[in-house]
Motif scaffolding. Structure first.
Motif, PDB file in Angstrom:
ATOM      1  N   UNK A  43       0.841  -1.196   0.000  1.00 30.14           N
ATOM      2  CA  UNK A  43       0.000   0.000   0.000  1.00 30.14           C
ATOM      3  C   UNK A  43       0.878   1.248   0.000  1.00 30.14           C
ATOM      4  N   UNK A  44       0.513   2.212  -0.839  1.00 29.51           N
ATOM      5  CA  UNK A  44       1.269   3.470  -0.935  1.00 29.51           C
ATOM      6  C   UNK A  44       0.742   4.477   0.081  1.00 29.51           C
ATOM      7  N   UNK A  45       1.635   4.970   0.925  1.00 33.90           N
ATOM      8  CA  UNK A  45       1.284   5.962   1.936  1.00 33.90           C
ATOM      9  C   UNK A  45       1.587   7.337   1.375  1.00 33.90           C
ATOM     10  N   UNK A  46       0.714   8.290   1.672  1.00 35.79           N
ATOM     11  CA  UNK A  46       0.958   9.661   1.250  1.00 35.79           C
ATOM     12  C   UNK A  46       0.984  10.568   2.480  1.00 35.79           C
ATOM     13  N   UNK A  47       1.507  11.773   2.355  1.00 34.82           N
ATOM     14  CA  UNK A  47       1.537  12.683   3.505  1.00 34.82           C
ATOM     15  C   UNK A  47       0.128  12.927   4.051  1.00 34.82           C
ATOM     16  N   UNK A  48       0.043  13.150   5.324  1.00 33.68           N
ATOM     17  CA  UNK A  48      -1.184  13.364   6.102  1.00 33.68           C
ATOM     18  C   UNK A  48      -1.971  12.089   6.375  1.00 33.68           C
TER      19      UNK A  48
END
Length: 125
Positions: A43-48
């Motif tokens: 899974x790709x995590x993004x900021x916030x």
């Protein structure tokens, strides 16, 4: 600057887990959630994004601030995530340490299954 990173890589980069394979195992067990949804290691995590990790009997909550390009030193991890645990969770973690100490003599080994059940009952109440 990176726009997204795999969750298992991020958890290893910021020293939440000792190895990337441990992070992968925890994701596969469903003990890692992003925005309250269990995720796979890819899974790709993004900021916030908010990450919840089950370690011991408590859930630890973090908010992603930025991504390192590789594994960072312990002094630098504060630049990449912010801890969001409530005061109650911190008190539970402290009480677990206090509870475990009188049950077991130092050097007596790990808690037995019976001891673990007692600890879990105290935490749930």
């Amino acid at each position: 600057m990176l726009s997204s990173v795999r969750i298992d890589q991020f958890l290893w980069y910021v020293r939440i887990f000792k190895t990337r394979s441990l992070a992968t195992i925890q994701c596969k067990k469903g003990l890692v959630k992003v925005n309250n949804v269990s995720v796979k290691p890819s899974f790709k995590v993004s900021p916030t994004d908010r990450i919840k990790i089950r370690k011991n009997p408590c859930w630890h909550t973090f908010q992603v601030l930025d991504f390192p390009s590789s594994r960072v030193s312990a002094k630098m991890v504060g630049l990449y995530y912010h801890i969001l645990n409530s005061h109650d969770d911190q008190q539970i973690m402290k009480s677990i340490k206090i509870i475990q100490s009188p049950l077991r003599q130092k050097g007596a080994g790990r808690p037995t299954k019976k001891d673990r059940r007692k600890i879990d009952l105290i935490i749930e109440n």
